[in-house]
Design an enzyme around this catalytic site. Structure first.
Site, mmCIF file in Angstrom:
data_model
loop_
_atom_site.group_PDB
_atom_site.id
_atom_site.type_symbol
_atom_site.label_atom_id
_atom_site.label_comp_id
_atom_site.label_asym_id
_atom_site.label_seq_id
_atom_site.Cartn_x
_atom_site.Cartn_y
_atom_site.Cartn_z
ATOM 1 N N SER A 119 34.431 51.773 45.209
ATOM 2 C CA SER A 119 34.489 52.795 44.636
ATOM 3 C C SER A 119 35.711 53.758 44.792
ATOM 4 O O SER A 119 36.060 54.639 43.784
ATOM 5 C CB SER A 119 33.081 53.551 44.588
ATOM 6 O OG SER A 119 32.106 52.806 44.539
ATOM 7 N N HIS A 140 36.527 47.010 39.927
ATOM 8 C CA HIS A 140 35.630 48.043 40.127
ATOM 9 C C HIS A 140 34.335 48.131 38.945
ATOM 10 O O HIS A 140 34.628 48.525 37.788
ATOM 11 C CB HIS A 140 35.905 49.280 40.447
ATOM 12 C CG HIS A 140 34.807 50.562 40.454
ATOM 13 N ND1 HIS A 140 34.983 51.656 40.176
ATOM 14 C CD2 HIS A 140 33.778 50.584 41.328
ATOM 15 C CE1 HIS A 140 33.995 52.549 40.744
ATOM 16 N NE2 HIS A 140 33.150 51.501 41.424
ATOM 17 N N GLU A 152 36.823 48.978 35.995
ATOM 18 C CA GLU A 152 38.159 49.604 36.285
ATOM 19 C C GLU A 152 38.969 48.639 37.163
ATOM 20 O O GLU A 152 38.493 48.055 37.975
ATOM 21 C CB GLU A 152 37.894 50.759 37.224
ATOM 22 C CG GLU A 152 37.340 52.108 36.441
ATOM 23 C CD GLU A 152 37.364 53.406 37.508
ATOM 24 O OE1 GLU A 152 37.829 54.416 37.306
ATOM 25 O OE2 GLU A 152 36.671 53.288 38.557
ATOM 26 N N ASN A 191 35.153 57.701 39.507
ATOM 27 C CA ASN A 191 34.652 58.477 40.616
ATOM 28 C C ASN A 191 35.174 59.889 40.928
ATOM 29 O O ASN A 191 34.673 60.780 41.579
ATOM 30 C CB ASN A 191 34.524 57.669 41.957
ATOM 31 C CG ASN A 191 33.243 56.765 41.648
ATOM 32 O OD1 ASN A 191 31.976 57.193 41.363
ATOM 33 N ND2 ASN A 191 33.278 55.263 41.896
#
Ligand code: NAI
Length: 284
Positions: A119, A140, A152, A191
């Site tokens: 992450s 991700h 991602e 994130n």
């Protein structure tokens, strides 16, 4: 051509990655740290497939077919002939580096993609644990993997365009997910935005300013979020939330990324959210 997918770690995310790959008819090899973790991982995949069957998203035949595509092991050596390996172990830089050092030794296919579902940890750090950084890329996924469409793709300074293109094709064409691209900074796109928001909610709750229920209702009923920030932290896992915040803080040294003391205390107490049945809320 990707036909065989390796997944390292079969927790919340690895089990989802294994499931979606198997549901798309790919062969999947899952590696966990020990026999107990293999059993738990297998149960996670089976329970999720059963939920999909109940919701009529898959047929009985598709469930059986997906199950038959996944093999489980505790030996990383079983990943030797994979076309792509996706690492999804705990969010620890040193543990992930160790996995990438091992993958570099055991995965024999020349152009195999070595991917991380991290992450927040910069991909370059993991790539430099291998002798083939051009094949290392961030892929991700989002939680729950069988439900959320986004992925991602994170290219490090040394990821080759060919690796990025093949990883993107794998995600878009084989797994039917939507790709967004990010440069290699801690937290990537989602994130870097989400974690400061969750941490602000924890600080608000910690200061006694408002109850957990009211903070979450504020964002659900006032901003149309599907769940509030504290319920989301429970879903992500408070240990993972803390580890991601730490990576972000280490990278940017901004107070907004620093884990609040309450988050650290809850992690120390083993109150990790849904996975331990207690976090900001209690479950079952
Ligand atoms: P988790 O704690 O549910 O699962 C981690 C699994 O890795 C455990 O089953 C553990 O036994 C296994 N493991 C640990 N060391 C291992 C090793 N050396 N070899 C093989 N298996 C090993 O964690 P979760 O939530 O699945 O997170 C995994 C990764 O995915 C982390 O990097 C996290 O940041 C990332 N991620 C997490 C999301 C979330 O919502 N929880 C969302 C997107 C990414």
């Amino acid at each position: 051509m990707i036909t065989k997918v390796g997944v390292v770690g079969c927790g919340l995310m690895g089990s989802g990655i294994a499931e979606v790959s198997a549901r798309k008819d790919l062969m999947v090899v899952v590696v966990e740290s020990d026999v107990l973790a293999v059993e738990q991982g297998m149960r996670r995949v089976d329970n999720s497939l059963s939920r999909a069957l109940k919701a009529k998203k898959i047929t009985e035949e598709q469930l059986e077919s997906a199950r038959s595509k996944i093999t489980y092991d505790t030996d990383m050596g079983s990943l030797f002939d994979c076309d792509i390996v996706i690492e999804a172990i705990v969010e620890s830089e040193s543990a992930k580096e160790e996995v990438f050092r091992t993958l570099d030794k055991v995965v024999v296919k020349d152009n195999a993609i070595l991917a991380s579902n991290t992450s927040s940890i910069p991909i370059m750090k993991l790539a430099m644990a291998t002798s083939r950084p051009e094949t290392v890329v961030g892929i991700h996924f989002f939680n729950p993997v069988p439900v959320l469409p986004l992925v991602e793709i994170v290219r490090s300074l040394l990821t080759s365009p060919d690796t990025e293109e093949r990883a993107t094709d794998f995600v878009e064409k084989m797994l039917s997910k939507h790709v967004i691209r990010s440069k290699d900074r801690a937290g990537f796109i989602v994130n870097a935005l989400l974690i400061p928001y969750i941490l602000s909610a924890i600080r608000m709750f910690e200061s006694g300013f408002a109850s957990a229920e009211d903070i979450d209702a504020g964002m659900v009923e006032g901003c149309a979020h599907p769940m509030g920030p504290l319920a989301l932290a429970d879903l992500i896992g408070l240990d993972t939330t803390q580890a991601v915040a730490q990576s972000l803080y280490e990278e940017f040294k901004e107070p907004l990324y620093a884990p609040p003391p309450l988050l650290s205390r809850m992690c120390e107490a083993g109150l990790l959210g849904r996975k331990t049945k207690r976090g900001f809320y209690s479950y079952g």
